[in-house]
Design a protein around this motif. Structure first.
Motif, PDB file in Angstrom:
ATOM      1  N   GLN A  28       0.589  -1.565   0.109  1.00 54.83           N
ATOM      2  CA  GLN A  28      -0.152  -0.399  -0.443  1.00 54.83           C
ATOM      3  C   GLN A  28       0.657   1.041  -0.439  1.00 54.83           C
ATOM      4  O   GLN A  28       0.438   2.578   0.237  1.00 54.83           O
ATOM      5  N   SER A  29       2.257   1.226  -0.495  1.00 55.99           N
ATOM      6  CA  SER A  29       3.097   2.792  -0.535  1.00 55.99           C
ATOM      7  C   SER A  29       2.938   3.204  -1.644  1.00 55.99           C
ATOM      8  O   SER A  29       1.335   2.572  -2.516  1.00 55.99           O
ATOM      9  N   LEU A  30       3.586   4.525  -1.402  1.00 60.22           N
ATOM     10  CA  LEU A  30       3.341   5.191  -2.710  1.00 60.22           C
ATOM     11  C   LEU A  30       3.153   4.342  -3.873  1.00 60.22           C
ATOM     12  O   LEU A  30       3.317   4.604  -5.095  1.00 60.22           O
ATOM     13  N   ALA A  33       1.111   1.819  -5.499  1.00 58.29           N
ATOM     14  CA  ALA A  33       0.383   2.811  -6.220  1.00 58.29           C
ATOM     15  C   ALA A  33       1.259   3.409  -7.256  1.00 58.29           C
ATOM     16  O   ALA A  33      -0.216   3.292  -8.791  1.00 58.29           O
ATOM     17  N   LEU A 115      13.844   6.373  -3.567  1.00 57.58           N
ATOM     18  CA  LEU A 115      15.849   6.763  -3.835  1.00 57.58           C
ATOM     19  C   LEU A 115      15.641   5.724  -2.525  1.00 57.58           C
ATOM     20  O   LEU A 115      15.762   6.826  -1.431  1.00 57.58           O
ATOM     21  N   TRP A 117      19.608   5.800   0.370  1.00 57.46           N
ATOM     22  CA  TRP A 117      20.235   6.622   0.031  1.00 57.46           C
ATOM     23  C   TRP A 117      21.382   6.923  -1.243  1.00 57.46           C
ATOM     24  O   TRP A 117      21.838   6.297  -1.018  1.00 57.46           O
ATOM     25  N   PHE A 118      20.213   7.607  -2.007  1.00 59.49           N
ATOM     26  CA  PHE A 118      21.084   7.946  -2.767  1.00 59.49           C
ATOM     27  C   PHE A 118      21.101   6.948  -4.067  1.00 59.49           C
ATOM     28  O   PHE A 118      21.725   7.468  -5.369  1.00 59.49           O
ATOM     29  N   THR A 167      10.938   7.753  -6.171  1.00 57.77           N
ATOM     30  CA  THR A 167      10.428   8.603  -5.795  1.00 57.77           C
ATOM     31  C   THR A 167      11.198   8.966  -4.770  1.00 57.77           C
ATOM     32  O   THR A 167      12.447   7.884  -4.401  1.00 57.77           O
ATOM     33  N   ALA A 168      11.479  10.272  -4.512  1.00 57.11           N
ATOM     34  CA  ALA A 168      12.468  10.539  -3.254  1.00 57.11           C
ATOM     35  C   ALA A 168      11.871  11.681  -2.661  1.00 57.11           C
ATOM     36  O   ALA A 168      10.640  12.690  -2.472  1.00 57.11           O
ATOM     37  N   GLY A 169      12.183  11.489  -1.449  1.00 58.21           N
ATOM     38  CA  GLY A 169      11.555  12.308   0.098  1.00 58.21           C
ATOM     39  C   GLY A 169      11.993  13.930  -0.228  1.00 58.21           C
ATOM     40  O   GLY A 169      10.917  14.858  -0.345  1.00 58.21           O
ATOM     41  N   GLY A 170      12.977  13.646  -0.842  1.00 59.41           N
ATOM     42  CA  GLY A 170      13.926  15.624  -1.156  1.00 59.41           C
ATOM     43  C   GLY A 170      13.396  16.281  -1.914  1.00 59.41           C
ATOM     44  O   GLY A 170      12.737  15.800  -3.173  1.00 59.41           O
ATOM     45  N   SER A 212       7.911  13.167  -1.572  1.00 55.67           N
ATOM     46  CA  SER A 212       6.973  11.793  -1.667  1.00 55.67           C
ATOM     47  C   SER A 212       6.548  11.617  -0.605  1.00 55.67           C
ATOM     48  O   SER A 212       5.004  10.986  -0.566  1.00 55.67           O
ATOM     49  N   GLU A 213       7.333  12.284   0.255  1.00 52.96           N
ATOM     50  CA  GLU A 213       5.912  12.144   1.941  1.00 52.96           C
ATOM     51  C   GLU A 213       4.860  12.494   1.915  1.00 52.96           C
ATOM     52  O   GLU A 213       3.782  12.599   2.730  1.00 52.96           O
ATOM     53  N   VAL A 215       2.904  14.018  -0.187  1.00 52.06           N
ATOM     54  CA  VAL A 215       1.985  13.129  -1.778  1.00 52.06           C
ATOM     55  C   VAL A 215       0.697  12.798  -1.000  1.00 52.06           C
ATOM     56  O   VAL A 215       0.598  12.102   0.396  1.00 52.06           O
TER      57      VAL A 215
HETATM   58  P1  FAD Z   1       4.912   6.491   1.587  1.00 52.76           P
HETATM   59  O1  FAD Z   1       5.570   5.972   2.843  1.00 52.76           O
HETATM   60  O2  FAD Z   1       4.139   5.406   0.932  1.00 52.76           O
HETATM   61  O3  FAD Z   1       4.169   7.455   0.755  1.00 52.76           O
HETATM   62  C1  FAD Z   1       4.731   8.585   0.805  1.00 52.76           C
HETATM   63  C2  FAD Z   1       3.468   9.894   1.085  1.00 52.76           C
HETATM   64  O4  FAD Z   1       1.932   8.842  -0.300  1.00 52.76           O
HETATM   65  C3  FAD Z   1       1.959   9.457   1.956  1.00 52.76           C
HETATM   66  O5  FAD Z   1       1.675  10.450   2.151  1.00 52.76           O
HETATM   67  C4  FAD Z   1       1.252   8.220   1.373  1.00 52.76           C
HETATM   68  O6  FAD Z   1      -0.314   8.703   1.720  1.00 52.76           O
HETATM   69  C5  FAD Z   1       1.379   8.955   0.237  1.00 52.76           C
HETATM   70  N1  FAD Z   1      -0.256   8.142  -1.081  1.00 52.76           N
HETATM   71  C6  FAD Z   1       0.470   6.868  -0.963  1.00 52.76           C
HETATM   72  N2  FAD Z   1      -0.168   5.726  -1.730  1.00 52.76           N
HETATM   73  C7  FAD Z   1      -1.233   7.091  -1.943  1.00 52.76           C
HETATM   74  C8  FAD Z   1      -2.024   6.618  -2.914  1.00 52.76           C
HETATM   75  N3  FAD Z   1      -2.466   5.343  -4.044  1.00 52.76           N
HETATM   76  N4  FAD Z   1      -3.419   7.629  -3.626  1.00 52.76           N
HETATM   77  C9  FAD Z   1      -2.445   9.049  -2.601  1.00 52.76           C
HETATM   78  N5  FAD Z   1      -1.254   8.813  -1.612  1.00 52.76           N
HETATM   79  C10 FAD Z   1      -0.436   8.208  -1.694  1.00 52.76           C
HETATM   80  N6  FAD Z   1      15.001  10.623   0.565  1.00 52.76           N
HETATM   81  C11 FAD Z   1      15.977  10.837  -0.711  1.00 52.76           C
HETATM   82  O7  FAD Z   1      14.862  11.957  -1.350  1.00 52.76           O
HETATM   83  N7  FAD Z   1      17.311  10.793  -0.777  1.00 52.76           N
HETATM   84  C12 FAD Z   1      17.821   9.616  -0.037  1.00 52.76           C
HETATM   85  O8  FAD Z   1      18.220   9.513  -0.584  1.00 52.76           O
HETATM   86  C13 FAD Z   1      17.016   9.089   0.987  1.00 52.76           C
HETATM   87  N8  FAD Z   1      17.806   7.716   1.410  1.00 52.76           N
HETATM   88  C14 FAD Z   1      15.973   7.462   2.028  1.00 52.76           C
HETATM   89  C15 FAD Z   1      16.725   5.757   2.739  1.00 52.76           C
HETATM   90  C16 FAD Z   1      16.206   4.952   3.368  1.00 52.76           C
HETATM   91  C17 FAD Z   1      16.344   3.943   3.715  1.00 52.76           C
HETATM   92  C18 FAD Z   1      14.883   5.474   3.865  1.00 52.76           C
HETATM   93  C19 FAD Z   1      13.073   4.809   4.496  1.00 52.76           C
HETATM   94  C20 FAD Z   1      14.230   6.945   2.974  1.00 52.76           C
HETATM   95  C21 FAD Z   1      15.272   7.059   2.396  1.00 52.76           C
HETATM   96  N9  FAD Z   1      14.366   8.523   1.707  1.00 52.76           N
HETATM   97  C22 FAD Z   1      15.668   9.274   0.724  1.00 52.76           C
HETATM   98  C23 FAD Z   1      12.953   8.754   1.670  1.00 52.76           C
HETATM   99  C24 FAD Z   1      12.700   8.169   0.576  1.00 52.76           C
HETATM  100  O9  FAD Z   1      12.564   8.512  -0.851  1.00 52.76           O
HETATM  101  C25 FAD Z   1      10.752   7.796   0.655  1.00 52.76           C
HETATM  102  O10 FAD Z   1       9.978   7.358   1.759  1.00 52.76           O
HETATM  103  C26 FAD Z   1      10.045   6.953   0.002  1.00 52.76           C
HETATM  104  O11 FAD Z   1      10.614   8.386  -1.562  1.00 52.76           O
HETATM  105  C27 FAD Z   1       8.468   7.597  -0.098  1.00 52.76           C
HETATM  106  O12 FAD Z   1       7.289   6.455  -0.466  1.00 52.76           O
HETATM  107  P2  FAD Z   1       7.102   5.352  -0.290  1.00 52.76           P
HETATM  108  O13 FAD Z   1       6.597   4.920  -1.108  1.00 52.76           O
HETATM  109  O14 FAD Z   1       7.600   4.345   0.812  1.00 52.76           O
HETATM  110  O15 FAD Z   1       5.827   6.477   0.110  1.00 52.76           O
END
Ligand code: FAD
Length: 276
Positions: A28-30, A33, A115, A117-118, A167-170, A212-213, A215
């Motif tokens: 159920q992650s982004l 989806a 993404l 750790w890059f 997907t990237a958190g940044g 991405s966090e 969204v």
């Molecule tokens: P999720 O946590 O599943 O969702 C993110 C958001 O999207 C939530 O708000 C959720 O509600 C929403 N969402 C999910 N599905 C839907 C849907 N169907 N409809 C509407 N909304 C939805 N980031 C960087 O930029 N650089 C890095 O180097 C980096 N390193 C990382 C290393 C680790 C070990 C981890 C855990 C994270 C790191 N991150 C980094 C962050 C990472 O990239 C993000 O956590 C990731 O991209 C989020 O994707 P996800 O699928 O896990 O999102």
């Protein structure tokens, strides 16, 4: 009455085939989806689709002696040699052979991952390490002083297309040319150029979701529409203009880019893009 085949005049054109390799532990992650949205759209637009769901499949990430069925445990493991032998003799494990069949089957391959750790999650790197055997993804073609094999634009996957969906958190700004994280094109270069262009794929510009966090449902719908647009251009969009190894741009045997081919001031990874 005899039936004589006259070829394919009336035959419907073969559906294009897309392999999605997906790496996220939570369905159920982004990422999950986005993978589902891609699959649905590709099917709705007349494609055949295969999904490799690495976590769901319990993919073994680490390459080791167990990967090579005929390896003698009393002998030192030399991974490249073992990989080449096992590939040639059909002695790789079944999970790896199945993924190699999917790669041969596909006209395009899309890697869907967060993404971390890059780079890509370890499980996806492990898919590359194990599936990209010697003789399939590297060690292809003539290797001599005059030629360093069929790679960087040539090789087993020439004629196929590939794209990253990441997907990237940044923030987007953090990944811009002057951004603190480094430019996203540079961060993804080792994957796009090293993992995809090397064995021959034409690599399309990556689809990247920033922040991405954050969204939410409304943004997801916008992302879905953008993704559909990218998928509709899968066969027509211009690939990243990486230079081909064997097209005359590099000196031999050093494989250094010949001077003067780049736009003035170009440095780093960008040297390996054709100046257009
Ligand atoms: P999720 O946590 O599943 O969702 C993110 C958001 O999207 C939530 O708000 C959720 O509600 C929403 N969402 C999910 N599905 C839907 C849907 N169907 N409809 C509407 N909304 C939805 N980031 C960087 O930029 N650089 C890095 O180097 C980096 N390193 C990382 C290393 C680790 C070990 C981890 C855990 C994270 C790191 N991150 C980094 C962050 C990472 O990239 C993000 O956590 C990731 O991209 C989020 O994707 P996800 O699928 O896990 O999102």
């Amino acid at each position: 009455m005899s039936i004589v085949s006259t070829g394919s005049i009336d035959a419907a054109p073969r559906k294009k085939r897309v392999l999605i390799v997906y790496a996220h532990p939570e369905p159920q992650s982004l990422n999950g989806a986005l993978k589902d949205a891609m699959r649905e759209h590709l099917l709705a637009t007349g494609h055949e689709v295969e999904v490799t769901d690495l976590y769901a499949q319990g993919w073994k990430s680490a390459i080791d002696a167990d990967d090579f069925l005929q390896h003698d445990p009393d002998r030192r493991l030399q991974v490249i040699a073992a990989s080449g032998r096992a590939y040639a003799e059909g002695a790789l494990t079944e999970d790896v052979r199945r993924e190699q069949d999917k790669l041969r089957w596909a006209d395009a391959v899309i890697l869907q991952f967060p993404l971390w750790w890059f780079s890509m999650p370890a499980i996806l790197k492990g898919w590359i390490d194990r599936v990209y055997a010697y003789g399939l993804a590297y060690g292809v073609g003539e290797h001599s002083d005059r030629r360093w094999g069929d790679r960087y634009g040539e090789g087993s996957f020439a004629g196929k297309r590939a794209m990253l969906s990441v997907t990237a958190g940044g923030w987007r700004d953090h990944y811009s040319a002057r951004g603190i994280n480094g430019c996203i094109d540079d961060i993804l270069f080792p994957i796009n150029h090293g993992v995809l262009h090397y064995p021959g794929f034409d690599v399309l510009p990556s689809f990247v979701v920033y922040r991405s966090e954050r969204v939410d449902a409304a943004q997801f719908e916008r992302l879905r529409a953008q993704l559909h647009e990218r998928l509709d251009g899968l066969w027509t969009q211009a690939p990243i203009p990486y230079r081909q190894q064997n097209a005359g741009d590099y000196e031999l045997p050093s494989l250094r880019l010949k001077s003067g081919l780049e736009a003035p001031g170009t440095q780093g990874f960008r040297l390996h893009l054709r100046a257009e």
